[in-house]
Design a protein around this motif. Sequence first.
Motif, PDB file in Angstrom:
ATOM      1  N   GLU A   1       0.831  -1.205   0.000  1.00 29.90           N
ATOM      2  CA  GLU A   1       0.000   0.000   0.000  1.00 29.90           C
ATOM      3  C   GLU A   1       0.867   1.257   0.000  1.00 29.90           C
ATOM      4  OE1 GLU A   1      -3.129   2.320   2.856  1.00 29.90           O
ATOM      5  OE2 GLU A   1      -3.182   0.138   2.888  1.00 29.90           O
ATOM      6  N   GLU A   2       1.919   1.251   0.774  1.00 25.26           N
ATOM      7  CA  GLU A   2       2.804   2.417   0.812  1.00 25.26           C
ATOM      8  C   GLU A   2       3.445   2.667  -0.546  1.00 25.26           C
ATOM      9  OE1 GLU A   2       5.491   1.622   4.034  1.00 25.26           O
ATOM     10  OE2 GLU A   2       3.964   2.031   5.556  1.00 25.26           O
TER      11      GLU A   2
ATOM     12  N   ALA B   1      -4.274   5.270 -14.895  1.00 23.64           N
ATOM     13  CA  ALA B   1      -3.324   4.566 -14.027  1.00 23.64           C
ATOM     14  C   ALA B   1      -3.578   4.919 -12.572  1.00 23.64           C
ATOM     15  CB  ALA B   1      -1.889   4.913 -14.421  1.00 23.64           C
ATOM     16  N   MET B   2      -3.857   6.177 -12.291  1.00 25.80           N
ATOM     17  CA  MET B   2      -4.131   6.620 -10.920  1.00 25.80           C
ATOM     18  C   MET B   2      -5.393   5.941 -10.384  1.00 25.80           C
ATOM     19  SD  MET B   2      -3.116  10.645 -11.293  1.00 25.80           S
ATOM     20  CE  MET B   2      -3.521  11.101  -9.608  1.00 25.80           C
ATOM     21  N   GLU B   3      -6.389   5.829 -11.238  1.00 30.88           N
ATOM     22  CA  GLU B   3      -7.635   5.176 -10.828  1.00 30.88           C
ATOM     23  C   GLU B   3      -7.395   3.705 -10.480  1.00 30.88           C
ATOM     24  OE1 GLU B   3     -12.211   4.650 -12.486  1.00 30.88           O
ATOM     25  OE2 GLU B   3     -10.654   5.395 -13.825  1.00 30.88           O
ATOM     26  N   LYS B   4      -6.570   3.027 -11.267  1.00 34.52           N
ATOM     27  CA  LYS B   4      -6.254   1.623 -10.990  1.00 34.52           C
ATOM     28  C   LYS B   4      -5.502   1.492  -9.666  1.00 34.52           C
ATOM     29  CE  LYS B   4      -6.273   0.192 -15.786  1.00 34.52           C
ATOM     30  NZ  LYS B   4      -5.501  -0.214 -16.955  1.00 34.52           N
ATOM     31  N   ILE B   5      -4.586   2.409  -9.404  1.00 38.14           N
ATOM     32  CA  ILE B   5      -3.840   2.371  -8.151  1.00 38.14           C
ATOM     33  C   ILE B   5      -4.779   2.583  -6.969  1.00 38.14           C
ATOM     34  CG2 ILE B   5      -2.121   3.594  -6.765  1.00 38.14           C
ATOM     35  CD1 ILE B   5      -0.568   4.065  -9.400  1.00 38.14           C
ATOM     36  N   ILE B   6      -5.690   3.530  -7.103  1.00 36.12           N
ATOM     37  CA  ILE B   6      -6.662   3.792  -6.029  1.00 36.12           C
ATOM     38  C   ILE B   6      -7.521   2.550  -5.779  1.00 36.12           C
ATOM     39  CG2 ILE B   6      -8.719   5.138  -5.431  1.00 36.12           C
ATOM     40  CD1 ILE B   6      -7.292   7.534  -6.870  1.00 36.12           C
ATOM     41  N   ASP B   7      -7.932   1.871  -6.845  1.00 34.03           N
ATOM     42  CA  ASP B   7      -8.715   0.637  -6.693  1.00 34.03           C
ATOM     43  C   ASP B   7      -7.911  -0.435  -5.961  1.00 34.03           C
ATOM     44  OD1 ASP B   7     -10.992   1.645  -7.898  1.00 34.03           O
ATOM     45  OD2 ASP B   7     -10.521   0.805  -9.882  1.00 34.03           O
ATOM     46  N   LEU B   8      -6.622  -0.561  -6.298  1.00 38.03           N
ATOM     47  CA  LEU B   8      -5.777  -1.536  -5.613  1.00 38.03           C
ATOM     48  C   LEU B   8      -5.634  -1.206  -4.136  1.00 38.03           C
ATOM     49  CD1 LEU B   8      -2.936  -2.123  -8.218  1.00 38.03           C
ATOM     50  CD2 LEU B   8      -4.592  -3.809  -7.404  1.00 38.03           C
ATOM     51  N   ILE B   9      -5.441   0.062  -3.827  1.00 35.87           N
ATOM     52  CA  ILE B   9      -5.326   0.479  -2.422  1.00 35.87           C
ATOM     53  C   ILE B   9      -6.613   0.150  -1.680  1.00 35.87           C
ATOM     54  CG2 ILE B   9      -5.142   2.483  -0.886  1.00 35.87           C
ATOM     55  CD1 ILE B   9      -3.236   3.707  -3.022  1.00 35.87           C
TER      56      ILE B   9
ATOM     57  N   LEU C   1       2.202   1.780  -3.441  1.00 37.06           N
ATOM     58  CA  LEU C   1       1.145   2.261  -4.340  1.00 37.06           C
ATOM     59  C   LEU C   1       0.863   3.746  -4.099  1.00 37.06           C
ATOM     60  CD1 LEU C   1      -1.342  -0.742  -4.211  1.00 37.06           C
ATOM     61  CD2 LEU C   1      -0.020   0.007  -6.194  1.00 37.06           C
ATOM     62  N   LEU C   2       0.841   4.152  -2.833  1.00 41.11           N
ATOM     63  CA  LEU C   2       0.609   5.566  -2.518  1.00 41.11           C
ATOM     64  C   LEU C   2       1.747   6.439  -3.040  1.00 41.11           C
ATOM     65  CD1 LEU C   2      -0.872   5.308   1.071  1.00 41.11           C
ATOM     66  CD2 LEU C   2      -2.041   6.174  -0.967  1.00 41.11           C
ATOM     67  N   GLU C   3       2.975   5.951  -2.953  1.00 43.21           N
ATOM     68  CA  GLU C   3       4.111   6.698  -3.495  1.00 43.21           C
ATOM     69  C   GLU C   3       3.954   6.900  -4.995  1.00 43.21           C
ATOM     70  OE1 GLU C   3       7.687   4.597  -2.464  1.00 43.21           O
ATOM     71  OE2 GLU C   3       7.410   4.955  -0.315  1.00 43.21           O
ATOM     72  N   LYS C   4       3.577   5.838  -5.699  1.00 40.28           N
ATOM     73  CA  LYS C   4       3.386   5.929  -7.161  1.00 40.28           C
ATOM     74  C   LYS C   4       2.239   6.873  -7.485  1.00 40.28           C
ATOM     75  CE  LYS C   4       4.357   4.838 -11.344  1.00 40.28           C
ATOM     76  NZ  LYS C   4       5.572   5.380 -11.956  1.00 40.28           N
ATOM     77  N   LEU C   5       1.171   6.797  -6.707  1.00 42.82           N
ATOM     78  CA  LEU C   5       0.033   7.688  -6.923  1.00 42.82           C
ATOM     79  C   LEU C   5       0.456   9.148  -6.752  1.00 42.82           C
ATOM     80  CD1 LEU C   5      -3.029   7.925  -7.433  1.00 42.82           C
ATOM     81  CD2 LEU C   5      -3.349   7.743  -4.971  1.00 42.82           C
ATOM     82  N   ASN C   6       1.220   9.436  -5.718  1.00 44.68           N
ATOM     83  CA  ASN C   6       1.705  10.801  -5.498  1.00 44.68           C
ATOM     84  C   ASN C   6       2.636  11.243  -6.618  1.00 44.68           C
ATOM     85  OD1 ASN C   6       0.322  11.392  -3.114  1.00 44.68           O
ATOM     86  ND2 ASN C   6       1.851  10.344  -1.880  1.00 44.68           N
ATOM     87  N   GLU C   7       3.461  10.322  -7.087  1.00 45.26           N
ATOM     88  CA  GLU C   7       4.362  10.635  -8.197  1.00 45.26           C
ATOM     89  C   GLU C   7       3.570  11.011  -9.451  1.00 45.26           C
ATOM     90  OE1 GLU C   7       7.105   7.920 -11.061  1.00 45.26           O
ATOM     91  OE2 GLU C   7       7.416   7.619  -8.910  1.00 45.26           O
ATOM     92  N   LEU C   8       2.547  10.218  -9.752  1.00 42.40           N
ATOM     93  CA  LEU C   8       1.707  10.503 -10.921  1.00 42.40           C
ATOM     94  C   LEU C   8       0.946  11.816 -10.747  1.00 42.40           C
ATOM     95  CD1 LEU C   8       0.281   6.956 -11.689  1.00 42.40           C
ATOM     96  CD2 LEU C   8       1.838   8.275 -13.133  1.00 42.40           C
ATOM     97  N   ALA C   9       0.438  12.054  -9.551  1.00 42.27           N
ATOM     98  CA  ALA C   9      -0.320  13.284  -9.295  1.00 42.27           C
ATOM     99  C   ALA C   9       0.576  14.515  -9.392  1.00 42.27           C
ATOM    100  CB  ALA C   9      -0.966  13.222  -7.913  1.00 42.27           C
ATOM    101  N   GLY C  10       1.849  14.350  -9.056  1.00 43.61           N
ATOM    102  CA  GLY C  10       2.770  15.483  -9.104  1.00 43.61           C
ATOM    103  C   GLY C  10       3.305  15.782 -10.482  1.00 43.61           C
ATOM    104  N   SER C  11       3.007  14.940 -11.445  1.00 48.06           N
ATOM    105  CA  SER C  11       3.544  15.159 -12.788  1.00 48.06           C
ATOM    106  C   SER C  11       2.462  15.013 -13.856  1.00 48.06           C
ATOM    107  CB  SER C  11       4.673  14.162 -13.056  1.00 48.06           C
ATOM    108  OG  SER C  11       4.171  12.839 -13.045  1.00 48.06           O
ATOM    109  N   LEU C  12       1.340  15.651 -13.634  1.00 43.20           N
ATOM    110  CA  LEU C  12       0.258  15.556 -14.612  1.00 43.20           C
ATOM    111  C   LEU C  12       0.638  16.298 -15.897  1.00 43.20           C
ATOM    112  CD1 LEU C  12      -2.865  16.095 -12.330  1.00 43.20           C
ATOM    113  CD2 LEU C  12      -2.030  13.964 -13.289  1.00 43.20           C
TER     114      LEU C  12
END
Length: 107
Positions: free
Chosen positions: A62-63, A89-97, A65-76
């Motif tokens: 989970e940690e 990709a962000m939506e898939k990560i959120i579903d996994l979390i 996945l959250l790091e990857k989500l933050n990385e993606l959110a920071g580089s839109l």
Amino acid sequence: MTGPTDEEIRNVIMPLMLSGAKMLDKHCPKCGSPLFEKNGKVFCPVCEYRAKKRMERAKGVEERLLEKLNELAGSLPSDVEVLEKHLSAMEKIIDLIRKYRELEGEK
């Protein structure tokens, strides 16, 4: 599930015995390990140890996945097509979390 491994005997059962817990003449129906009693509570130390390890692994995933989500959110990106892929990709990560958290709640 199998009985206790050598690691579990060394790291879970032996310290428990040294702490004054009472080993019972009953065994866990899940893993076959001897049940213990301490402070009025009867429990399987091996199953508790394994559950804790599973939770630690899930938390680590989970940690990450959250790091990857933050990385993606920071580089839109500004390009719409690339942005859609980013958001997908962000939506898939959120579903996994969400699924990991649901699994944690079941245990």
